[in-house]
Design an enzyme around this catalytic site. Sequence first.
Site, short mmCIF file in Angstrom:
data_model
loop_
_atom_site.label_atom_id
_atom_site.label_comp_id
_atom_site.label_asym_id
_atom_site.label_seq_id
_atom_site.Cartn_x
_atom_site.Cartn_y
_atom_site.Cartn_z
N GLU A 1 54.73 50.95 37.06
CA GLU A 1 55.97 51.71 37.33
C GLU A 1 56.12 52.85 36.33
O GLU A 1 56.58 53.93 36.67
CB GLU A 1 57.18 50.77 37.29
N GLU B 1 55.03 41.42 40.62
CA GLU B 1 56.32 40.79 40.33
C GLU B 1 56.67 39.66 41.30
O GLU B 1 57.27 38.67 40.92
CB GLU B 1 57.43 41.84 40.34
N1 T1G Z 1 54.72 39.51 29.26
C1 T1G Z 1 54.58 38.72 28.16
N2 T1G Z 1 53.41 38.10 27.83
C2 T1G Z 1 52.36 38.31 28.64
C3 T1G Z 1 52.45 39.12 29.80
C4 T1G Z 1 53.69 39.73 30.08
N3 T1G Z 1 53.86 40.53 31.15
N4 T1G Z 1 51.21 39.12 30.40
C5 T1G Z 1 50.43 38.35 29.63
N5 T1G Z 1 51.10 37.87 28.59
C6 T1G Z 1 50.56 37.01 27.52
C7 T1G Z 1 50.09 35.67 28.05
O1 T1G Z 1 51.17 34.76 28.12
C8 T1G Z 1 49.07 35.29 27.01
O2 T1G Z 1 49.79 34.84 25.87
C9 T1G Z 1 48.43 36.63 26.63
O3 T1G Z 1 49.39 37.64 27.01
C10 T1G Z 1 47.13 36.89 27.35
O4 T1G Z 1 47.41 36.72 28.74
C11 T1G Z 1 60.29 45.49 35.50
C12 T1G Z 1 59.94 42.88 36.11
C13 T1G Z 1 47.56 40.93 32.20
C14 T1G Z 1 46.00 40.04 33.94
O5 T1G Z 1 53.01 39.78 36.08
O6 T1G Z 1 48.61 38.79 34.97
O7 T1G Z 1 56.81 44.04 35.02
O8 T1G Z 1 48.84 32.52 25.78
O9 T1G Z 1 45.88 34.75 29.00
O10 T1G Z 1 43.64 36.26 31.43
O11 T1G Z 1 59.13 45.63 37.50
O12 T1G Z 1 48.14 38.15 31.59
O13 T1G Z 1 47.88 34.36 24.37
O14 T1G Z 1 50.18 33.46 23.85
O15 T1G Z 1 46.87 35.90 31.02
O16 T1G Z 1 43.22 38.48 30.22
C15 T1G Z 1 54.59 41.94 35.71
C16 T1G Z 1 51.20 39.10 33.99
C17 T1G Z 1 55.65 41.45 34.79
C18 T1G Z 1 51.29 40.48 34.62
C19 T1G Z 1 45.72 39.44 31.54
N6 T1G Z 1 53.29 41.77 35.11
N7 T1G Z 1 50.00 38.97 33.18
O17 T1G Z 1 45.08 38.23 31.86
O18 T1G Z 1 45.12 37.07 29.60
S1 T1G Z 1 57.26 41.58 35.50
C20 T1G Z 1 52.61 40.64 35.33
C21 T1G Z 1 48.79 38.77 33.78
C22 T1G Z 1 57.55 43.25 35.55
C23 T1G Z 1 59.00 45.15 36.19
C24 T1G Z 1 58.73 43.69 36.33
C25 T1G Z 1 47.65 38.53 32.83
C26 T1G Z 1 46.74 39.78 32.64
P1 T1G Z 1 49.13 33.72 24.91
P2 T1G Z 1 46.32 36.00 29.66
P3 T1G Z 1 44.16 37.48 30.79
#
Ligand code: T1G
Length: 707
Positions: free
Chosen positions: A113, A133
Site C-alpha cells: 500500500e 490481509e
Molecule cells: N508484523 C510483525 N511481525 C512480523 C510481520 C508483521 N507484518 N511479518 C513477519 N513478522 C515476524 C514474524 O512473526 C517472525 O518473528 C519474523 O518476523 C520472521 O517472519 C494496514 C493491516 C514476510 C513472508 O500479513 O507473511 O499490512 O518469530 O518467520 O518465513 O493494510 O513473515 O522471528 O520473532 O514468517 O521469511 C500484512 C506477514 C500485515 C505478512 C516472511 N502482512 N508476514 O516470511 O519469516 S496486515 C502480512 C509473512 C497489514 C495494512 C494491513 C512472513 C514473510 P519471530 P517469518 P519468513
Amino acid sequence: MDASGIATDCTPVRYERQGRTGIITVNQPPVNALGQAVRAGLLRALALGQADGEADLLVLLAAGRTFMAGADIREFGQAPLVPFLSDVVAALEASPKPVIAVLHGTALGGGLEVALGCHFRVALPGTRLGLPEVKLGLLPGAGGTQRLPRLVGPAKALEMIVSGDPVTAAAALDIGLVDWLAAEPDPLAAGLAFAKRVRAKGLMPRRTGARGDRIAAVSPLLFSAARDDLARKSPHLFAPHRCVDAVEAACTLPLAEGLKRERELFLACMNSPQRAGLIHSFFAERAVAKVPGLAADATPRPVHRVGVIGAGTMGGGIAMCFANAHIPTVLLDTTQEALDRGLATIRRNYQASVAKGRLRQEEADARLTLIRPSLAYDDLADADLVVEAVFESMDLKKQIFTRLDQVCRPGAILATNTSTLDVDAIAAVTSRPQDVAGLHFFSPANVMRLLEVVRGRETAPDVLATAMDVARRIGKVGVAVGVCYGFVGNRMLHQRAREATALVDEGAAPDQVDRVLTDFGFPMGPFAMGDLAGLDVGWRIREERRKAGDPDTPPPGWLDRLAEQGRYGQKTGAGIYRYEAGSRTPLPDPVTADLIARDRAAKGITPRAVTNQEILERCLYVMVNEAAKILEEGVAARALDVDMIWVHGYGFPPWRGGPLFWADQVGLGTILGTITKFHQASGAKQWQPSPLLERLVRDGHGFASLN
Ligand code: T1G
C-alpha cells in the site's frame, strides 16, 4: 549530518541524497514491518526530501531481506498509534516530487500500500507482491482496496485482495502493478537507474488515487459473482465479504469517500473475533518452532540422506516430503511388489500435480529420482535419519528398530511415525534411545502440514533440535510433544470420537453430528472423517485394545458391526454413509440407521432428541478438558502448541485460533460449568474436570496465560 548537510538519521528510516536523488531507506529488521516508529520515520524522511532543494525526485527502498512486509501485526488489538499508515500513504501520493518505490523480497500488505501511494514502482527479480490481509481476518486498511483497482482493474484487484495470494514481479509488470523489472539485485542501484529514466522523460508524479480509467463503468455482476463464489467457498468467513464491499466502493465512490468506506470495513474486521483467531494462528505457527526448555546450544545434526521404511500410503507420502525438499531418500519395503505399488502411487501423485500446473514435469522427474526403492536394510547404512512408517504393530516396530540399531551408522536418528504407540518402548529395544524420537505425520503426509515431533524420555536435545529443523526444511509445522497414548492430537480426537459415537447411541444421527461440526467450521465431521480414513483402521485398533483387556475400550457396537460387514467407508463405497459411484459425497444410509437402532435396542437405550448445542459442547468441551490434562502432564508445553496441532492436523478452523484460543473466547468458566454438569450426569472419566482448568477459572486466567 552527512556531507550534504542533511539530517540523515530518522531511525529506523534514513534520508540521504545522491546527486539530485533523495533516498529514503527503511531499516527495521526482520521484515521492515510498518510499526509506529517506521511510519513516523517515513513522514520525517519525506519532509526532509521535500525540503531538500537539491533533490528533484525521491527513491523509497528498504534494507535487509525485504521491502516492507506489512503493518506491524503486533500492534493490532491495541490502541491505534499515530501517524496512521493511510496518512503516510496519502503524504507520499501528495508529494510534489516524484517518488519511486523499489520493491524486493515480499512487498506485502501495508508495504504494498505504501508502494501504491508512490508514483512509480520498480521490482527486483524474485519479488513477491500481495495484499494478504484477508488471511489475518482483515482487509487492506491503508488505501489498498481503493488504489489497487485503479491500477490493475477491479477484477484483478478483487482476485488479489480476496485470495490474499501474492503475484510474482513478472505478473505484476503484466497487470500494471509495477512499471519496471530491474535486472540488478541491488535496490539502490535499481532505484537510481529508474530515476534516470524518470528524469530523462521529464515524468511528473502519477497519483494512483487520481486515476479513474480502470474503474469506470464496472458491471455490478463482478461483485455479485464474487459474493456468490464466497458464499459457496467460505460461508463462515467475515473478512473476504468485506473485501468485496471495499473494492465495490472503489468503483462506485470518489476516492475520499471510498477511503472512508474502507476504514469502516477495516475496523469491522479488526473488531471481529476471526481477526483475533487468525492473528493468534499466525504468531503461534511461528512460536511452535521455539521449543520451551530446549537448550539454545542444541545444534541440529546434519541430515543429508534419509531412509523411509514402508512404501505404503504413509511411507510413500513421507518419502515425497523429503524428495520435495530435495533430500535423497531410500524407500525400503519387504517385497518388490510393495515397492512397485508405492512408487506407482508416488508417480501418480506427482503427475497429478503436473497436470494441475502445480509442478513442472522436470521438477517432478527430479524429485522421483531422489526416491530410491530398496529391499535391503544395508542401503540405510549411511542414512542420517530413518523414519519407520509401517502399520501399528508394536512387535513389528520393535523388530525394525532392533535391525536399524544394527545397520545404521552411529549418530543416525531413528524415528517412528507411530500415531499412538509408546515411543519409549520402541527406543528401549535399541542401544541408542537418545537417538530415537517420534515423527508423527498426518495423512496424506505429503499434504498435511502438521508434524508431531515426539520427544522420548531419553531423546537427546540435539536430536529434538534436528527433528524440529527437519520439520522446517520439509515445510511442516513441527510441534514438540511428549509420550502418551495418542500424543496430543489423537488423544483429544479419541475423546471427541467417543462422545460423537455416544451421542448417536443416545439418539442423534451421524449426519446431525457431522453437520454441527461443519457448521462450526471443520471441513468435515467425525463420521465423514471415519469413512475417509477407513472404518477398518479404528476397528482394528479397538480390537487390539479389547484383546489387551483395555477397560477404556467399549464392547463392539454399531461402528464395529459396519466394519465387520466390510463397510469401511469411501474405499468400499459404503461405511457410515453410502457413496454413489465416483462420488465422495456422504449420503445417509438406512443400513447404518438400522444397525444403530438395533444396537440401541440391544443396549436397552431409548433414543432421545439431542440438541445441536449439546452435540457441540460434548464434542468440543471434552477436547478442551483433555487438552488441559495434556498440559498438566507436560505432554504439550503450551496452549498454542495444542492450538496449532488441531489447526494444522485436524482442520480446526484457523479463524477460531485453535481449540484453546477458542475456549478462552467462549469463557473457561462457562466451559467448566458444563463439564461439571456432564460429569455429575455421567460420572465418566473424560468429564472429570481437569484441576488445571479449575485453577485457571479460579484465578481468572485463560489458556493464553500458558503460552
Ligand atoms: N508484523 C510483525 N511481525 C512480523 C510481520 C508483521 N507484518 N511479518 C513477519 N513478522 C515476524 C514474524 O512473526 C517472525 O518473528 C519474523 O518476523 C520472521 O517472519 C494496514 C493491516 C514476510 C513472508 O500479513 O507473511 O499490512 O518469530 O518467520 O518465513 O493494510 O513473515 O522471528 O520473532 O514468517 O521469511 C500484512 C506477514 C500485515 C505478512 C516472511 N502482512 N508476514 O516470511 O519469516 S496486515 C502480512 C509473512 C497489514 C495494512 C494491513 C512472513 C514473510 P519471530 P517469518 P519468513
